[in-house]
Design an enzyme around this catalytic site. Structure first.
Site: not given
Length: 426
Positions: A26-28, A32-33, A144
């Site tokens: 995952g990334e934002g 990132e992961v 969240d």
């Protein structure tokens, strides 16, 4: 440690000795992961990288937020909360080592405009509520909750992840109200969107988001864009409840009734996690079986699953004995009581009853064993009135015994009777 340029790590590079960088999970905007795999054992962990070292207040704030997230997350231990295994800071980057959930996001299990089967949604939601019950009991608000932040492990069990917006709302018996507008807008409770004007209680807001996760699982869509009066679909919900147009018709009657209770504009009227877990709809289809040893809960792996991965030492460490192993731990015998054995281990095995009885009869027929069994049975008959099978447990275990109801045999007599009949069958 592998050299990181601009927060990106090359796949196949060695992060630290023996640990290889695999694909992006995952990334934002700020990091990132990545998946890390141990080259020798094949063990896997998720590595969350947060860029926080840039000059200026923004970079310093992100670094502080990452450190606060890691400190809170590391203190959490629950089967439905993703584990934080450790953290470190290096060259302006904050690293968090997380439990790897190979099942991916719950979001990917939801078919758009369809959802999933009700029994699957019920199981995932029960696990989500269990995790939230734990978090709120520890005074932690997630803030969240959404399908993208709910991961699935290799046994398809749900794990609450991403504590970047989490906060402590209670310390001891003192609860504080929250005033930050945060989260993902379609899942945010109306009081969260209005927090700038009036602070709100944390737990009901998390449970509101959980209710929308349930609807998303059952219907494959969300009912509104934001829970505010200017949103026509939300206004329709306030006026008509589950009878309003929208995805509600794709949820069963029991689920709709539960959603109507949770999606109340007045947070004080929403049920808590304890009440929800006890609700009739959530307990529908629930099966419970008596076991003499813990089974790991309804959300554990199926019996026998993963057995090939356990060594003999692992099995020895996992076995729970129903009586203490040390003689000194045993309570002193009472007059006339049957002695407790050092170890009485009861294990459940799968098999056909007839085959199991035949195998037991064959074992009892071994030379000397049947005679010894008859002698023990005779001794048991002579002790018909004795009190005394100890309950499984350690020091100070309660004992069953004393007077028996009319027509009910004493436990020693009953056990001796069963043993004698088995010996006769042999």
């Amino acid at each position: 440690m592998v050299t990181v340029r601009g927060g990106a790590m090359a796949a196949g590079a060695e992060f630290v000795e023996g640990w290889l960088v695999a694909q992006v999970l995952g990334e934002g905007a700020y990091g990132e992961v990545r998946l890390l795999v141990h080259a020798r054992s094949g063990a896997a962990v998720a590595l969350k990288v947060v860029r926080g070292g840039e000059a200026g207040a923004g970079g310093a704030g992100r670094a502080a937020d990452a450190a606060r997230e890691a400190a809170l997350h590391r203190a959490l231990r629950h089967r439905h909360v993703l584990r934080c295994l450790g953290e470190r800071t290096h060259q302006g980057l904050h690293y968090m080592f997380l439990e790897y959930a190979p099942g991916g996001e719950l979001f990917d299990r939801i078919e758009p405009d369809v959802g999933m089967r009700e029994d699957e949604a019920r199981r995932y939601w029960r696990q989500l509520l269990s995790g939230l019950q734990y978090l709120h009991g520890r005074g932690v608000a997630h803030r969240d909750i959404k399908p993208e932040n709910l991961l699935l492990d290799d046994h398809d069990n749900l794990k609450i992840s991403d504590f970047g917006m989490a906060t402590l709302f209670r310390h001891g018996s003192r609860e504080r109200l929250l005033s930050r507008v945060c989260g993902t807008v379609p899942y945010a409770a109306p009081e969260v969107l209005a927090a700038a004007a009036r602070p709100y209680r944390a737990a009901p807001a998390d449970l509101w988001a959980a209710a929308l996760v349930l609807l998303a699982m059952l219907a494959g869509e969300l009912p509104w864009e934001r829970a505010a009066a200017e949103d026509a679909r939300y206004a329709g919900w306030l006026a008509a409840g589950p009878a309003a147009p929208g995805p509600w018709r794709r949820a069963g009657a029991g689920a709709r009734a539960l959603l109507a209770r949770l999606l109340r504009a007045d947070a004080a009227r929403r049920p808590g996690a304890d009440a929800l877990l006890a609700s009739a709809w959530l307990r529908e289809g629930e099966t419970r079986a008596w076991r003499s040893q813990p089974a790991g809960g309804e959300d554990g792996a199926a019996a026998g699953e993963g057995a090939a991965e356990l060594s003999a030492a692992d099995m020895d460490a996992l076995i729970c004995y129903s009586q203490p192993a040390q003689p000194d731990d045993l309570p002193p015998p009472e007059p006339g009581a049957l002695p407790l054995g050092r170890r009485r281990t009861r294990l459940w095995l799968r098999g056909e009853p007839a085959a199991a009885l035949a195998a037991l009869a064959a074992a009892l027929a071994r030379p000397g064993l049947a005679a010894a069994g008859r002698q023990r049975a005779a001794r048991g008959e002579r002790r018909a009135g004795a009190a005394g099978l100890g309950r499984a447990g350690g020091r100070g275990a309660r004992r069953l015994g004393g007077a028996h109801a009319a027509g009910v045999p004493a436990l020693p007599r009953l056990r001796a009777s069963i043993l004698a009949s088995l010996c006769r069958a042999a």
